[in-house]
Design a protein around this motif. Structure first.
Motif, PDB file in Angstrom:
ATOM      1  N   ALA A  14      42.772   5.118  38.948  1.00 46.49           N
ATOM      2  CA  ALA A  14      41.599   4.986  38.079  1.00 46.49           C
ATOM      3  C   ALA A  14      40.306   5.414  38.769  1.00 46.49           C
ATOM      4  N   MET A  15      40.333   5.566  40.073  1.00 45.71           N
ATOM      5  CA  MET A  15      39.093   5.866  40.799  1.00 45.71           C
ATOM      6  C   MET A  15      38.479   7.214  40.417  1.00 45.71           C
ATOM      7  N   ASP A  16      39.307   8.213  40.118  1.00 44.48           N
ATOM      8  CA  ASP A  16      38.762   9.502  39.653  1.00 44.48           C
ATOM      9  C   ASP A  16      38.001   9.319  38.348  1.00 44.48           C
ATOM     10  N   ALA A  17      38.629   8.632  37.393  1.00 45.20           N
ATOM     11  CA  ALA A  17      37.982   8.394  36.103  1.00 45.20           C
ATOM     12  C   ALA A  17      36.742   7.530  36.274  1.00 45.20           C
ATOM     13  N   PHE A  18      36.816   6.545  37.168  1.00 50.48           N
ATOM     14  CA  PHE A  18      35.668   5.689  37.444  1.00 50.48           C
ATOM     15  C   PHE A  18      34.513   6.513  38.015  1.00 50.48           C
ATOM     16  N   ALA A  19      34.826   7.406  38.956  1.00 52.28           N
ATOM     17  CA  ALA A  19      33.781   8.242  39.558  1.00 52.28           C
ATOM     18  C   ALA A  19      33.136   9.154  38.509  1.00 52.28           C
ATOM     19  N   VAL A  20      33.943   9.749  37.637  1.00 51.31           N
ATOM     20  CA  VAL A  20      33.388  10.592  36.564  1.00 51.31           C
ATOM     21  C   VAL A  20      32.527   9.742  35.638  1.00 51.31           C
ATOM     22  N   SER A  21      32.948   8.526  35.370  1.00 51.47           N
ATOM     23  CA  SER A  21      32.173   7.623  34.513  1.00 51.47           C
ATOM     24  C   SER A  21      30.842   7.251  35.158  1.00 51.47           C
ATOM     25  N   VAL A  22      30.846   7.047  36.475  1.00 50.74           N
ATOM     26  CA  VAL A  22      29.603   6.748  37.194  1.00 50.74           C
ATOM     27  C   VAL A  22      28.642   7.926  37.073  1.00 50.74           C
ATOM     28  N   VAL A  23      29.161   9.135  37.284  1.00 48.27           N
ATOM     29  CA  VAL A  23      28.322  10.335  37.152  1.00 48.27           C
ATOM     30  C   VAL A  23      27.796  10.445  35.731  1.00 48.27           C
ATOM     31  N   THR A  24      28.671  10.220  34.769  1.00 50.01           N
ATOM     32  CA  THR A  24      28.270  10.294  33.362  1.00 50.01           C
ATOM     33  C   THR A  24      27.165   9.289  33.058  1.00 50.01           C
ATOM     34  N   GLY A  25      27.327   8.080  33.528  1.00 55.85           N
ATOM     35  CA  GLY A  25      26.311   7.051  33.296  1.00 55.85           C
ATOM     36  C   GLY A  25      24.984   7.375  33.940  1.00 55.85           C
ATOM     37  N   SER A  26      25.018   8.039  35.103  1.00 55.13           N
ATOM     38  CA  SER A  26      23.766   8.364  35.783  1.00 55.13           C
ATOM     39  C   SER A  26      23.074   9.576  35.171  1.00 55.13           C
ATOM     40  N   VAL A  27      23.861  10.516  34.653  1.00 52.71           N
ATOM     41  CA  VAL A  27      23.283  11.747  34.105  1.00 52.71           C
ATOM     42  C   VAL A  27      22.904  11.580  32.632  1.00 52.71           C
ATOM     43  N   TYR A  28      23.750  10.925  31.864  1.00 49.97           N
ATOM     44  CA  TYR A  28      23.522  10.755  30.431  1.00 49.97           C
ATOM     45  C   TYR A  28      23.155   9.297  30.152  1.00 49.97           C
ATOM     46  N   GLN A  29      21.934   8.953  30.414  1.00 45.82           N
ATOM     47  CA  GLN A  29      21.464   7.572  30.280  1.00 45.82           C
ATOM     48  C   GLN A  29      21.506   7.067  28.836  1.00 45.82           C
ATOM     49  N   LEU A 148      33.258   0.342  32.748  1.00 50.13           N
ATOM     50  CA  LEU A 148      32.378  -0.244  33.762  1.00 50.13           C
ATOM     51  C   LEU A 148      31.617   0.840  34.532  1.00 50.13           C
ATOM     52  N   GLY A 149      32.275   1.964  34.786  1.00 48.16           N
ATOM     53  CA  GLY A 149      31.662   3.045  35.556  1.00 48.16           C
ATOM     54  C   GLY A 149      30.384   3.586  34.944  1.00 48.16           C
ATOM     55  N   VAL A 150      30.353   3.667  33.631  1.00 52.67           N
ATOM     56  CA  VAL A 150      29.137   4.146  32.961  1.00 52.67           C
ATOM     57  C   VAL A 150      27.980   3.191  33.251  1.00 52.67           C
ATOM     58  N   SER A 151      28.226   1.891  33.183  1.00 48.09           N
ATOM     59  CA  SER A 151      27.169   0.904  33.484  1.00 48.09           C
ATOM     60  C   SER A 151      26.721   1.000  34.933  1.00 48.09           C
ATOM     61  N   VAL A 152      27.675   1.134  35.835  1.00 45.97           N
ATOM     62  CA  VAL A 152      27.337   1.276  37.254  1.00 45.97           C
ATOM     63  C   VAL A 152      26.502   2.537  37.461  1.00 45.97           C
ATOM     64  N   GLY A 153      26.888   3.624  36.799  1.00 50.14           N
ATOM     65  CA  GLY A 153      26.146   4.882  36.913  1.00 50.14           C
ATOM     66  C   GLY A 153      24.727   4.770  36.399  1.00 50.14           C
ATOM     67  N   LYS A 154      24.544   4.047  35.301  1.00 48.45           N
ATOM     68  CA  LYS A 154      23.203   3.863  34.748  1.00 48.45           C
ATOM     69  C   LYS A 154      22.324   3.085  35.724  1.00 48.45           C
TER      70      LYS A 154
END
Length: 188
Positions: A14-29, A148-154
């Motif tokens: 899941a870490m790959d998907a989590f990392a993409v989600s973090v990037v997504t959350g940081s880029v697409y607020q 969760l990754g999207v929230s962490v990214g934001k």
């Protein structure tokens, strides 16, 4: 012990998907909840489907490779884990430029983040008694961590991105080593 191994494999994958989600959350607020849910659902579903495909291939070969299946499991998990660690340090501009609210982009990201699960699925056919439990855990954990990754990214941006993928790779490497050592020591 099998349950713990499956959970650790699921977290590692899941870490790959989590990392993409973090990037997504940081880029697409300004992503809406429906986009985040759809992304988590796609990532979770693909992470669950790919091991099934890999496992079917492994089951067909199981009788021929039973004598050295521990070496295959070790090799595949080491390759996937090592690949994740190396990829953690590569620049991923494509992920930053891809809008995950677009269905085709989401489909390609889902496939890209789940390719490793195909190889791990082959390993699962050699290791676990219940493939249904294993793929369910992989899918559910990926869904939860993606959301969760999207929230962490934001909140934290890219601070954790590299560390997350390295951790996932180390988990898979550790499981591969554990399988090999357990089999070798158990055979003495």
């Amino acid at each position: 012990m099998e349950i713990l191994t499956v959970i650790l494999i699921a977290v590692g994958l899941a870490m790959d998907a989590f990392a993409v989600s973090v990037v997504t959350g940081s880029v697409y607020q300004e992503l809406h909840v429906k986009h985040v849910l759809r992304m988590a659902l796609f990532f979770g579903a693909f992470q669950a489907i790919m091991p099934i495909i890999g496992s079917l291939a492994g089951l067909g070969l199981k009788q021929y490779i039973a004598a050295y299946d521990h070496w295959i499991a070790f090799g595949l998990l080491s390759l996937v884990g090592g690949k994740m660690i190396l990829e953690a340090f590569e620049i991923k501009s494509a992920e930053k430029n891809a809008d995950p609210s677009n269905l085709l982009v989401l489909l390609s990201l889902s496939i890209a983040t789940s390719i490793d699960a195909l190889a791990v699925g082959f390993t699962l056919s050699l290791l676990v008694a219940s493939l249904t439990f294993a793929v369910s855990m992989i899918g559910l954990i990926t869904f939860g961590l993606s959301y969760l990754g999207v929230s962490v990214g934001k909140r934290f941006g890219h601070f954790f991105e590299i560390k997350i993928e390295v951790l996932g790779g180390l988990i898979l490497l550790g499981i591969g080593i554990k399988i090999l050592v357990t089999h070798i020591l158990g055979g003495l």
